[in-house]
Design an enzyme around this catalytic site. Structure first.
Site, short mmCIF file in Angstrom:
data_model
loop_
_atom_site.label_atom_id
_atom_site.label_comp_id
_atom_site.label_asym_id
_atom_site.label_seq_id
_atom_site.Cartn_x
_atom_site.Cartn_y
_atom_site.Cartn_z
N SER A 47 0.79 -1.24 0.00
CA SER A 47 0.00 0.00 0.00
C SER A 47 0.82 1.27 0.00
O SER A 47 0.25 2.36 -0.15
CB SER A 47 -0.96 0.01 1.19
OG SER A 47 -2.04 -0.87 0.96
N LYS A 50 0.29 3.63 -2.90
CA LYS A 50 -0.77 4.65 -2.97
C LYS A 50 -0.20 6.06 -3.06
O LYS A 50 -0.85 6.96 -3.62
CB LYS A 50 -1.70 4.54 -1.77
CG LYS A 50 -2.64 3.34 -1.81
CD LYS A 50 -3.56 3.31 -0.62
CE LYS A 50 -4.60 2.19 -0.76
NZ LYS A 50 -3.98 0.84 -0.72
N SER A 98 -6.42 3.01 3.47
CA SER A 98 -5.76 2.11 2.52
C SER A 98 -6.78 1.25 1.76
O SER A 98 -6.67 0.03 1.70
CB SER A 98 -4.76 1.22 3.26
OG SER A 98 -3.52 1.21 2.61
N SER A 103 -8.03 2.19 -5.11
CA SER A 103 -6.81 2.10 -5.92
C SER A 103 -7.12 1.42 -7.25
O SER A 103 -6.64 1.86 -8.32
CB SER A 103 -5.73 1.29 -5.19
OG SER A 103 -5.34 1.90 -3.99
N TRP A 143 0.88 -4.29 -7.45
CA TRP A 143 1.65 -3.74 -6.34
C TRP A 143 1.53 -4.57 -5.05
O TRP A 143 2.11 -4.21 -4.03
CB TRP A 143 1.19 -2.30 -6.07
CG TRP A 143 -0.27 -2.17 -5.73
CD1 TRP A 143 -0.83 -2.10 -4.49
CD2 TRP A 143 -1.37 -2.11 -6.67
NE1 TRP A 143 -2.20 -2.00 -4.58
CE2 TRP A 143 -2.56 -1.99 -5.89
CE3 TRP A 143 -1.47 -2.13 -8.06
CZ2 TRP A 143 -3.82 -1.91 -6.49
CZ3 TRP A 143 -2.73 -2.04 -8.63
CH2 TRP A 143 -3.88 -1.94 -7.87
N ALA A 197 1.55 -3.37 3.77
CA ALA A 197 1.69 -4.74 4.24
C ALA A 197 1.28 -5.70 3.13
O ALA A 197 0.30 -5.45 2.41
CB ALA A 197 0.84 -4.99 5.48
#
Length: 261
Positions: A47, A50, A98, A103, A143, A197
Protein backbone atom coordinates in the site's frame (compact mmCIF):
# COMPACT_ATOMS: atom_id res chain seq x y z
CA UNK A 1 26.22 9.13 19.45
CA UNK A 2 26.03 7.66 15.93
CA UNK A 3 22.68 7.09 14.22
CA UNK A 4 23.45 3.35 14.10
CA UNK A 5 24.03 3.22 17.84
CA UNK A 6 20.88 5.20 18.48
CA UNK A 7 18.91 2.73 16.37
CA UNK A 8 20.22 -0.21 18.37
CA UNK A 9 19.58 1.39 21.74
CA UNK A 10 16.09 2.62 20.80
CA UNK A 11 14.87 -0.49 19.01
CA UNK A 12 11.35 -1.51 19.96
CA UNK A 13 10.54 -3.62 16.92
CA UNK A 14 8.18 -6.45 17.84
CA UNK A 15 10.01 -9.69 18.51
CA UNK A 16 8.18 -11.48 15.71
CA UNK A 17 9.71 -9.27 12.94
CA UNK A 18 13.13 -8.52 11.47
CA UNK A 19 14.11 -5.07 10.26
CA UNK A 20 15.28 -5.39 6.65
CA UNK A 21 16.16 -1.73 6.14
CA UNK A 22 16.09 1.61 7.92
CA UNK A 23 16.99 4.60 5.77
CA UNK A 24 16.91 8.31 6.64
CA UNK A 25 17.96 11.01 4.17
CA UNK A 26 18.13 14.79 4.32
CA UNK A 27 15.64 15.93 1.69
CA UNK A 28 17.42 19.19 0.85
CA UNK A 29 20.96 17.87 0.42
CA UNK A 30 20.36 14.19 -0.31
CA UNK A 31 22.79 13.27 2.46
CA UNK A 32 22.13 9.79 3.87
CA UNK A 33 21.99 10.16 7.66
CA UNK A 34 21.31 6.50 8.36
CA UNK A 35 21.33 3.41 6.20
CA UNK A 36 21.16 0.10 7.99
CA UNK A 37 20.36 -3.32 6.56
CA UNK A 38 19.56 -4.33 2.99
CA UNK A 39 18.17 -1.17 1.41
CA UNK A 40 18.96 -2.13 -2.18
CA UNK A 41 16.85 -5.23 -2.80
CA UNK A 42 13.39 -4.85 -4.33
CA UNK A 43 10.20 -6.22 -2.81
CA UNK A 44 6.50 -5.50 -3.22
CA UNK A 45 5.55 -1.91 -2.33
CA UNK A 46 2.08 -2.99 -1.10
CA UNK A 47 0.00 0.00 0.00
CA UNK A 48 2.93 2.42 -0.01
CA UNK A 49 2.24 2.47 -3.77
CA UNK A 50 -0.77 4.65 -2.97
CA UNK A 51 1.56 7.64 -2.60
CA UNK A 52 2.97 7.55 -6.16
CA UNK A 53 -0.45 6.46 -7.42
CA UNK A 54 -1.98 9.58 -5.87
CA UNK A 55 0.58 11.76 -7.66
CA UNK A 56 -0.22 10.02 -10.96
CA UNK A 57 -3.97 10.31 -10.47
CA UNK A 58 -3.88 14.00 -9.55
CA UNK A 59 -1.64 14.74 -12.51
CA UNK A 60 -3.95 12.80 -14.84
CA UNK A 61 -7.03 14.62 -13.53
CA UNK A 62 -8.65 11.48 -12.09
CA UNK A 63 -8.43 12.98 -8.58
CA UNK A 64 -9.09 16.69 -8.08
CA UNK A 65 -8.63 17.44 -4.36
CA UNK A 66 -8.74 15.71 -0.97
CA UNK A 67 -12.49 15.05 -1.20
CA UNK A 68 -13.16 14.53 -4.90
CA UNK A 69 -14.07 12.27 -6.47
CA UNK A 70 -16.12 10.42 -3.90
CA UNK A 71 -16.72 6.86 -5.05
CA UNK A 72 -19.29 4.34 -3.83
CA UNK A 73 -18.51 0.81 -2.69
CA UNK A 74 -19.95 -1.78 -5.07
CA UNK A 75 -20.85 -5.42 -4.48
CA UNK A 76 -17.82 -7.50 -5.36
CA UNK A 77 -15.28 -4.86 -4.35
CA UNK A 78 -12.62 -6.02 -1.83
CA UNK A 79 -14.19 -5.62 1.62
CA UNK A 80 -11.75 -7.44 3.93
CA UNK A 81 -10.37 -4.14 5.21
CA UNK A 82 -13.30 -3.64 7.56
CA UNK A 83 -16.16 -1.17 7.72
CA UNK A 84 -14.14 1.71 6.29
CA UNK A 85 -13.79 -0.21 3.02
CA UNK A 86 -17.56 -0.50 2.49
CA UNK A 87 -18.31 3.23 2.74
CA UNK A 88 -18.32 5.92 0.09
CA UNK A 89 -14.66 6.93 -0.18
CA UNK A 90 -12.83 10.11 -1.19
CA UNK A 91 -9.06 10.51 -1.75
CA UNK A 92 -8.34 11.43 1.88
CA UNK A 93 -10.22 8.37 3.19
CA UNK A 94 -8.63 6.19 0.50
CA UNK A 95 -5.16 7.07 1.76
CA UNK A 96 -6.04 6.98 5.46
CA UNK A 97 -7.79 3.61 5.39
CA UNK A 98 -5.76 2.11 2.52
CA UNK A 99 -8.89 1.22 0.53
CA UNK A 100 -7.88 -1.32 -2.13
CA UNK A 101 -10.90 -0.99 -4.42
CA UNK A 102 -10.36 2.77 -4.72
CA UNK A 103 -6.81 2.10 -5.92
CA UNK A 104 -8.20 -0.39 -8.43
CA UNK A 105 -10.67 2.16 -9.80
CA UNK A 106 -7.76 4.52 -10.39
CA UNK A 107 -5.46 1.95 -12.00
CA UNK A 108 -8.24 0.64 -14.23
CA UNK A 109 -9.02 4.18 -15.38
CA UNK A 110 -5.36 4.96 -16.04
CA UNK A 111 -4.41 1.71 -17.76
CA UNK A 112 -1.13 -0.16 -17.87
CA UNK A 113 0.60 2.10 -20.38
CA UNK A 114 0.09 5.28 -18.34
CA UNK A 115 0.98 3.60 -15.05
CA UNK A 116 4.19 2.27 -16.56
CA UNK A 117 5.11 5.64 -18.07
CA UNK A 118 4.59 7.46 -14.79
CA UNK A 119 6.47 4.87 -12.71
CA UNK A 120 9.40 4.94 -15.10
CA UNK A 121 9.44 8.74 -14.92
CA UNK A 122 9.43 8.56 -11.13
CA UNK A 123 12.22 5.94 -11.07
CA UNK A 124 9.83 3.82 -9.05
CA UNK A 125 11.26 0.31 -8.95
CA UNK A 126 10.84 -1.97 -11.96
CA UNK A 127 7.64 -0.21 -13.17
CA UNK A 128 6.15 -3.63 -13.96
CA UNK A 129 2.34 -3.66 -13.95
CA UNK A 130 1.89 -7.04 -15.63
CA UNK A 131 0.60 -8.73 -12.45
CA UNK A 132 0.81 -12.42 -11.62
CA UNK A 133 2.09 -14.48 -14.57
CA UNK A 134 -0.79 -15.93 -16.54
CA UNK A 135 -3.56 -14.16 -14.58
CA UNK A 136 -3.90 -10.79 -16.38
CA UNK A 137 -4.46 -9.05 -13.03
CA UNK A 138 -1.90 -6.25 -13.11
CA UNK A 139 -4.46 -3.46 -12.78
CA UNK A 140 -5.97 -5.25 -9.76
CA UNK A 141 -2.87 -6.18 -7.75
CA UNK A 142 0.49 -5.60 -9.47
CA UNK A 143 1.65 -3.74 -6.34
CA UNK A 144 0.54 -6.46 -3.86
CA UNK A 145 3.12 -9.27 -3.69
CA UNK A 146 3.13 -9.39 -7.49
CA UNK A 147 5.04 -7.89 -10.42
CA UNK A 148 5.73 -4.34 -9.20
CA UNK A 149 8.86 -4.29 -7.05
CA UNK A 150 10.73 -1.40 -5.42
CA UNK A 151 13.73 -1.07 -3.12
CA UNK A 152 13.92 1.08 0.01
CA UNK A 153 16.47 3.31 -1.75
CA UNK A 154 14.08 3.79 -4.66
CA UNK A 155 11.26 4.59 -2.25
CA UNK A 156 13.48 7.22 -0.59
CA UNK A 157 14.49 8.75 -3.94
CA UNK A 158 10.84 9.02 -4.99
CA UNK A 159 9.83 10.58 -1.66
CA UNK A 160 12.68 13.07 -1.78
CA UNK A 161 11.58 14.14 -5.27
CA UNK A 162 8.00 14.40 -4.00
CA UNK A 163 8.81 16.71 -1.08
CA UNK A 164 11.22 18.78 -3.20
CA UNK A 165 8.64 19.26 -6.01
CA UNK A 166 11.04 17.49 -8.37
CA UNK A 167 8.83 14.81 -9.95
CA UNK A 168 8.03 15.16 -13.68
CA UNK A 169 4.43 16.26 -13.05
CA UNK A 170 2.66 19.50 -12.26
CA UNK A 171 3.34 21.00 -8.81
CA UNK A 172 -0.35 20.84 -7.92
CA UNK A 173 -0.32 17.05 -8.28
CA UNK A 174 2.54 16.74 -5.79
CA UNK A 175 0.96 19.18 -3.36
CA UNK A 176 -2.42 17.42 -3.43
CA UNK A 177 -0.75 14.03 -2.89
CA UNK A 178 1.27 15.30 0.07
CA UNK A 179 -1.84 16.75 1.67
CA UNK A 180 -3.64 13.41 1.96
CA UNK A 181 -0.76 11.45 3.52
CA UNK A 182 -1.45 10.80 7.21
CA UNK A 183 0.59 12.84 9.72
CA UNK A 184 1.60 12.29 13.35
CA UNK A 185 3.07 14.83 15.78
CA UNK A 186 6.19 13.38 17.46
CA UNK A 187 7.75 16.00 19.72
CA UNK A 188 8.72 18.93 17.51
CA UNK A 189 8.43 16.81 14.37
CA UNK A 190 5.46 16.37 12.06
CA UNK A 191 5.86 12.90 10.57
CA UNK A 192 3.98 12.17 7.34
CA UNK A 193 3.91 8.53 6.34
CA UNK A 194 2.19 5.62 4.63
CA UNK A 195 2.12 2.02 5.80
CA UNK A 196 2.15 -1.04 3.59
CA UNK A 197 1.69 -4.74 4.24
CA UNK A 198 1.70 -7.79 2.00
CA UNK A 199 2.32 -11.52 2.27
CA UNK A 200 4.50 -13.69 0.02
CA UNK A 201 2.87 -16.43 -2.01
CA UNK A 202 3.79 -20.06 -1.61
CA UNK A 203 4.22 -22.41 -4.58
CA UNK A 204 0.52 -23.33 -4.36
CA UNK A 205 -0.36 -19.59 -4.50
CA UNK A 206 -1.58 -19.51 -0.91
CA UNK A 207 -0.32 -16.64 1.24
CA UNK A 208 2.43 -17.13 3.82
CA UNK A 209 0.95 -15.12 6.68
CA UNK A 210 3.97 -15.79 8.90
CA UNK A 211 6.33 -13.86 6.59
CA UNK A 212 4.50 -10.59 6.02
CA UNK A 213 6.35 -7.52 4.81
CA UNK A 214 5.77 -4.28 6.66
CA UNK A 215 6.59 -0.83 5.27
CA UNK A 216 6.47 2.64 6.73
CA UNK A 217 7.69 5.38 4.37
CA UNK A 218 7.41 9.14 4.30
CA UNK A 219 8.97 12.39 5.43
CA UNK A 220 9.27 14.39 8.65
CA UNK A 221 9.46 18.14 9.12
CA UNK A 222 10.80 20.27 11.95
CA UNK A 223 11.06 23.95 11.16
CA UNK A 224 13.05 24.24 7.95
CA UNK A 225 14.41 20.72 8.14
CA UNK A 226 12.86 17.86 6.15
CA UNK A 227 14.00 14.25 6.39
CA UNK A 228 12.85 11.37 4.20
CA UNK A 229 12.58 7.94 5.83
CA UNK A 230 11.96 4.33 4.88
CA UNK A 231 11.51 1.37 7.20
CA UNK A 232 10.99 -2.15 5.85
CA UNK A 233 10.47 -5.26 8.00
CA UNK A 234 9.57 -8.90 7.48
CA UNK A 235 7.76 -11.01 10.05
CA UNK A 236 9.11 -14.25 11.46
CA UNK A 237 5.72 -15.43 12.66
CA UNK A 238 2.07 -14.55 12.20
CA UNK A 239 0.82 -11.66 14.30
CA UNK A 240 -2.61 -10.34 15.20
CA UNK A 241 -1.85 -6.90 13.76
CA UNK A 242 -0.94 -5.69 10.28
CA UNK A 243 2.83 -5.81 9.63
CA UNK A 244 2.60 -2.28 8.26
CA UNK A 245 0.89 -0.87 11.36
CA UNK A 246 3.34 -2.68 13.66
CA UNK A 247 6.24 -1.30 11.64
CA UNK A 248 4.84 2.24 11.79
CA UNK A 249 4.20 2.14 15.52
CA UNK A 250 7.68 0.82 16.29
CA UNK A 251 9.31 3.40 14.02
CA UNK A 252 7.40 6.32 15.51
CA UNK A 253 8.49 5.25 19.00
CA UNK A 254 12.09 5.22 17.80
CA UNK A 255 11.94 8.50 15.91
CA UNK A 256 13.09 10.94 18.65
CA UNK A 257 16.15 8.80 19.35
CA UNK A 258 17.02 8.53 15.69
CA UNK A 259 17.11 12.27 15.02
CA UNK A 260 17.62 14.00 18.38
CA UNK A 261 20.83 12.78 20.07
Amino acid sequence: MSFALMLSSASVLPAQANTICTLITDALTGTVLLEEGDCGSRVTPASTFKVPLAVMAYDAGILTDAHHPRMAFRTGDPDWGGANWTKDTDPAAWMRYSVLWYSQRITQTMGTEALTRYAQGFGYGNADFSGDPGFDNGLERAWIASSLQVSPREQAAFLRALVMDALPVGPEAMEHARQIVEAHRIGDWMVHGKTGAAYPRRADRSFDYARGWGWYVGWAQNGGRTLVFVRLTQARERSAGSPGILTRDAFLQQWPGLVEP
